[in-house]
Scaffold this active site. Structure first.
Site, PDB file in Angstrom:
ATOM      1  N   ILE A 129       8.488 -12.799  22.837  1.00 34.07           N
ATOM      2  CA  ILE A 129       8.311 -11.662  23.745  1.00 34.07           C
ATOM      3  C   ILE A 129       6.918 -11.139  23.393  1.00 34.07           C
ATOM      4  CG2 ILE A 129       9.058  -9.348  24.405  1.00 34.07           C
ATOM      5  CD1 ILE A 129      11.919 -10.153  23.819  1.00 34.07           C
ATOM      6  N   PRO A 130       5.938 -11.405  24.249  1.00 36.76           N
ATOM      7  CA  PRO A 130       4.521 -11.283  23.868  1.00 36.76           C
ATOM      8  C   PRO A 130       3.959  -9.858  23.783  1.00 36.76           C
ATOM      9  CG  PRO A 130       4.684 -11.924  26.147  1.00 36.76           C
ATOM     10  CD  PRO A 130       6.095 -11.888  25.614  1.00 36.76           C
ATOM     11  N   CYS A 131       4.395  -9.131  22.759  1.00 34.91           N
ATOM     12  CA  CYS A 131       3.896  -7.774  22.572  1.00 34.91           C
ATOM     13  C   CYS A 131       2.419  -7.759  22.182  1.00 34.91           C
ATOM     14  CB  CYS A 131       4.744  -7.019  21.553  1.00 34.91           C
ATOM     15  SG  CYS A 131       5.009  -7.893  20.016  1.00 34.91           S
ATOM     16  N   HIS A 132       1.902  -8.884  21.716  1.00 38.50           N
ATOM     17  CA  HIS A 132       0.478  -8.957  21.371  1.00 38.50           C
ATOM     18  C   HIS A 132      -0.418  -8.872  22.610  1.00 38.50           C
ATOM     19  CE1 HIS A 132       1.757 -13.144  22.104  1.00 38.50           C
ATOM     20  NE2 HIS A 132       0.516 -13.340  22.530  1.00 38.50           N
ATOM     21  N   ARG A 133       0.137  -9.010  23.785  1.00 30.23           N
ATOM     22  CA  ARG A 133      -0.637  -8.957  25.031  1.00 30.23           C
ATOM     23  C   ARG A 133      -0.776  -7.547  25.583  1.00 30.23           C
ATOM     24  NH1 ARG A 133       2.572 -14.087  27.596  1.00 30.23           N
ATOM     25  NH2 ARG A 133       1.776 -15.639  26.107  1.00 30.23           N
TER      26      ARG A 133
END
Length: 174
Positions: A129-133
């Site tokens: 779940i790409p929270c780094h984006r």
């Protein structure tokens, strides 16, 4: 009962957790809130199907491919609000970023970026779940529980042009 396994990545050791054959946790070593929801009842089980699928997904991701999460059985644990935020995160395309404010506006006209930041920071399925984006307004690189250095690495890995991004000074709001 939770089951755990480990994965060696370019970012360091990653711990995987599952419950009832669904992925509930992916934490980079040293990550804030690392394994927070794992109870004392956990058992190492490195060869479960969900772990093999997740490791293959991570192999593909770190090889520069763009795997989708649709084939992974995910069951992140959190409030209804956090799930709303995480549902938006999975829609962010590989190599793209949005702001905490953008997410807040998608949820409600009165939603605060800080509330969204709390949900993003407690994402138990890092990278997948790409929270780094998610970046702050004006491109500040803030709010990654795995550490800003890892957020930068992940964005560069996805070929995001980060030359106009910056790390805010301590105490700066999202």
């Amino acid at each position: 009962m939770y089951h755990t396994s480990h994965y060696s990545s370019p970012l360091g050791q990653i711990t995987l957790a599952s419950q009832h054959n669904k992925l509930v946790g992916v934490w980079i070593e040293g990550q804030k809130y690392f394994g927070q929801m794992l109870s004392a009842q956990k058992e190492e089980a490195p060869n479960l199907a969900i772990f093999n699928q997740t490791k293959k997904w991570l192999d593909d991701y770190f090889a520069g491919k763009k795997p989708t999460i649709t084939k992974l059985a995910l069951a992140p644990q959190g409030s209804e609000f956090r799930h709303k935020v995480w549902d938006i995160l999975v829609q962010i395309p590989y190599g793209k970023v949005i702001t905490y404010g953008d997410i807040a506006k998608q949820i409600s006209a009165n939603m605060s970026s800080q509330a969204v930041g709390g949900a993003v920071g407690h994402n138990p399925l890092s990278i997948i779940i790409p929270c780094h984006r998610v970046v702050g307004t004006n491109g500040n690189l803030t709010g990654y529980a795995g550490g800003i250095d890892k957020k930068v690495w992940l964005l560069e890995h996805e070929q995001v042009d980060i030359k106009d991004f910056f790390v805010p000074k301590k105490g700066t709001a999202i």
